[in-house]
Design a protein around this motif. Structure first.
Motif, PDB file in Angstrom:
ATOM      1  N   LEU A 141       0.834  -1.203   0.000  1.00 48.37           N
ATOM      2  CA  LEU A 141       0.000   0.000   0.000  1.00 48.37           C
ATOM      3  C   LEU A 141       0.870   1.255   0.000  1.00 48.37           C
ATOM      4  O   LEU A 141       0.611   2.197  -0.764  1.00 48.37           O
ATOM      5  N   ALA A 142       1.918   1.261   0.801  1.00 44.15           N
ATOM      6  CA  ALA A 142       2.833   2.407   0.833  1.00 44.15           C
ATOM      7  C   ALA A 142       3.519   2.586  -0.519  1.00 44.15           C
ATOM      8  O   ALA A 142       3.695   3.720  -0.987  1.00 44.15           O
ATOM      9  N   TYR A 143       3.894   1.493  -1.158  1.00 38.22           N
ATOM     10  CA  TYR A 143       4.547   1.562  -2.469  1.00 38.22           C
ATOM     11  C   TYR A 143       3.632   2.224  -3.504  1.00 38.22           C
ATOM     12  O   TYR A 143       4.045   3.156  -4.197  1.00 38.22           O
ATOM     13  N   VAL A 144       2.373   1.777  -3.602  1.00 37.36           N
ATOM     14  CA  VAL A 144       1.501   2.325  -4.644  1.00 37.36           C
ATOM     15  C   VAL A 144       1.040   3.747  -4.321  1.00 37.36           C
ATOM     16  O   VAL A 144       0.834   4.534  -5.237  1.00 37.36           O
ATOM     17  N   THR A 145       0.913   4.083  -3.041  1.00 36.69           N
ATOM     18  CA  THR A 145       0.452   5.431  -2.705  1.00 36.69           C
ATOM     19  C   THR A 145       1.607   6.428  -2.598  1.00 36.69           C
ATOM     20  O   THR A 145       1.556   7.507  -3.189  1.00 36.69           O
ATOM     21  N   ASP A 146       2.647   6.066  -1.854  1.00 42.44           N
ATOM     22  CA  ASP A 146       3.743   7.009  -1.600  1.00 42.44           C
ATOM     23  C   ASP A 146       4.742   7.069  -2.755  1.00 42.44           C
ATOM     24  O   ASP A 146       5.139   8.157  -3.176  1.00 42.44           O
ATOM     25  N   GLU A 147       5.155   5.908  -3.267  1.00 41.30           N
ATOM     26  CA  GLU A 147       6.180   5.900  -4.312  1.00 41.30           C
ATOM     27  C   GLU A 147       5.607   6.137  -5.707  1.00 41.30           C
ATOM     28  O   GLU A 147       6.160   6.898  -6.485  1.00 41.30           O
ATOM     29  N   LEU A 148       4.479   5.469  -6.008  1.00 40.24           N
ATOM     30  CA  LEU A 148       3.904   5.623  -7.353  1.00 40.24           C
ATOM     31  C   LEU A 148       2.882   6.748  -7.426  1.00 40.24           C
ATOM     32  O   LEU A 148       2.570   7.232  -8.506  1.00 40.24           O
ATOM     33  N   GLY A 149       2.298   7.127  -6.284  1.00 41.23           N
ATOM     34  CA  GLY A 149       1.373   8.254  -6.241  1.00 41.23           C
ATOM     35  C   GLY A 149      -0.074   7.941  -6.612  1.00 41.23           C
ATOM     36  O   GLY A 149      -0.829   8.839  -6.966  1.00 41.23           O
ATOM     37  N   TYR A 150      -0.469   6.679  -6.521  1.00 40.10           N
ATOM     38  CA  TYR A 150      -1.831   6.301  -6.896  1.00 40.10           C
ATOM     39  C   TYR A 150      -2.734   6.165  -5.677  1.00 40.10           C
ATOM     40  O   TYR A 150      -2.293   5.824  -4.582  1.00 40.10           O
ATOM     41  N   SER A 151      -4.035   6.410  -5.891  1.00 41.93           N
ATOM     42  CA  SER A 151      -5.022   6.241  -4.822  1.00 41.93           C
ATOM     43  C   SER A 151      -6.193   5.376  -5.271  1.00 41.93           C
ATOM     44  O   SER A 151      -7.192   5.292  -4.568  1.00 41.93           O
TER      45      SER A 151
END
Length: 85
Positions: free
Chosen positions: A41-51
């Motif tokens: 979850l941290a990877y897709v939200t924080d690193e990739l910027g997706y929600s």
């Protein structure tokens, strides 16, 4: 080629449809449940910027691309790349 689908397995139409399209084309992928995996979850939200789920990440020959949400055009492009082995 590697394909990872970061998903919410319960109640996510886009997640289900994305997997169905890859399955129908015989393209292998790995799924990661972002509702139970805090690192994912941290990877897709924080690193990739997706929600929005699903988040699809694919890599081939040293290059990587990703997108969020149900995207039939991108899915078709990846399926075509998988066929060009």
């Amino acid at each position: 080629m590697t394909i990872t689908i970061f998903e919410k397995p319960s109640g996510c139409f886009g997640c289900k449809k994305t997997k169905e399209l890859f399955d129908a084309a015989g393209v292998q992928f790995v799924t990661v449940d972002i509702t139970t995996n805090d690192q994912a979850l941290a990877y897709v939200t924080d690193e990739l910027g997706y929600s929005q789920a699903p988040v699809v990440v694919y890599a081939k020959d040293g290059s990587e691309d990703h997108w969020s949400g149900l995207n039939p055009t991108k899915i078709s492009q990846v399926i075509a790349l998988d066929g060009a082995k």
